[in-house]
Design a protein around this motif. Sequence first.
Motif: not given
Ligand code: FE
Length: 436
Positions: A216, A223, A228, A370
């Motif tokens: 990530n 993402h 977020h 996350d």
């Molecule tokens: Fe993140």
Amino acid sequence: MIETKTNVHLDEMSREEVANYLSETVRPEDGVIPAYIMGDENVNKLEHEKIFMKTWLLLGHESELPNKGDFITRDLAGYSVIVSRGQDGSLRAFYNMCTHRGMKLCRADKGNKGQFTCPYHGFTYKNSGELIGVPLQKDIYGGQLDMEKMSLHNVTLDTYKGLIFGTWNENPEPLLEFLGDFKWYLDIVVGRTEMEVIGPPQKFIVHSQWKIGSDNFVSDSYHTMVTHGSIAKLGMVPNAAYSKKGYQVHVKNGHGCNIGMPNPDFAFPEELIPEYKENLSSDQFELMSNVKNMIGTVFPNLSFLVSHTKVKGKLISNTTLRLWKPIAPDKMEVMTWFLVDKNASEDWKYRSRESYILTFSPSGIFEQDDTEVFTDITQAAAGTLPIVKNFNYNYTMGMHREPVKDFIGPGVVYPDKFTEAGSRNFYSYWLDMMKA
Ligand code: FE
Ligand code: FES
């Protein structure tokens, strides 16, 4: 079309067969990463042997041990080590095991000690490792105990810009070579000025496979606008598209980062500009002046985040490190360090800490985003469902693109952050190590 195999049982394979199966099925160059590598116990065991016992791993930050006699105990690939600053001011690391009968010598997380006394029979060691005291030694050993041969076992340690790394590899690639061109970027994160850790690192357990965290941070900026999305809704960043603009960089050995740019405002303490200019090259300072965030991973499991957000209407930067430590295929302990520029004003440090606590601390709103995703990916990859065992994730984003040639920093650089090139590079090095 990606071909898959059925009826493969990794638990019935030898280590060599597992490595061969990985070679056949993990194909980062084609954007093919199989789901089974996230949940398989045998892959996890091989990772421990081939990666975590071989490479450099973060132990901590030098500012955690500012004084002679300071020590911390940390986990290095599942084994406890003591990192200690000796009376001569230098750092050393030891396997946290008494050389008499193997008791864990030090059970505290941190402290200040010139010597350590074993809780079992009371053998005492200097913080430089030598055995210096054995209760009733002359009487019970007849003066025959060869104490010189009973020092603590040394662990190989090296530092870069305050980061303390250790390794179990007896013949490691030198740390500076292992970090290679990535040092150029790490300098901005941890070497722009003297940095200090505020408070002890926080530890928390996430029911996630460790690679999802590293992956990530190494290349997944895609993402951000969804996972977020609230960061923009709350007005802490300008808009949801902010996450694409900038650059993605990767270098050898699987390291990589994402640099959000441009940023019209300087989010670091302005009074430290002379220090930044002294510690960085003019190109590094130029990049730092324009970043709005920097997110990356040092292979295998050290990630960092420099994040600029608006808190109470004011732009502020915060810098964090985190370590994704595997405990099981579906579980990791995350350690998070919060760092500040040591010579910044107390007000700046306070605001930076406030922004860290609100955003990416263990209780921060965006950290929770996350870890929810990491946990769900891990659950989906676990178990023995044939569709999962034979499923390949799609890592093809950006494969049609060419890197830019004129970026001011080193490495392979793409002109925005939405590509999976950094992950392909991460898994390529992961595979090299697993096959070695
Ligand atoms: Fe993140
Ligand atoms: Fe430490 Fe005996 S095991 S003194």
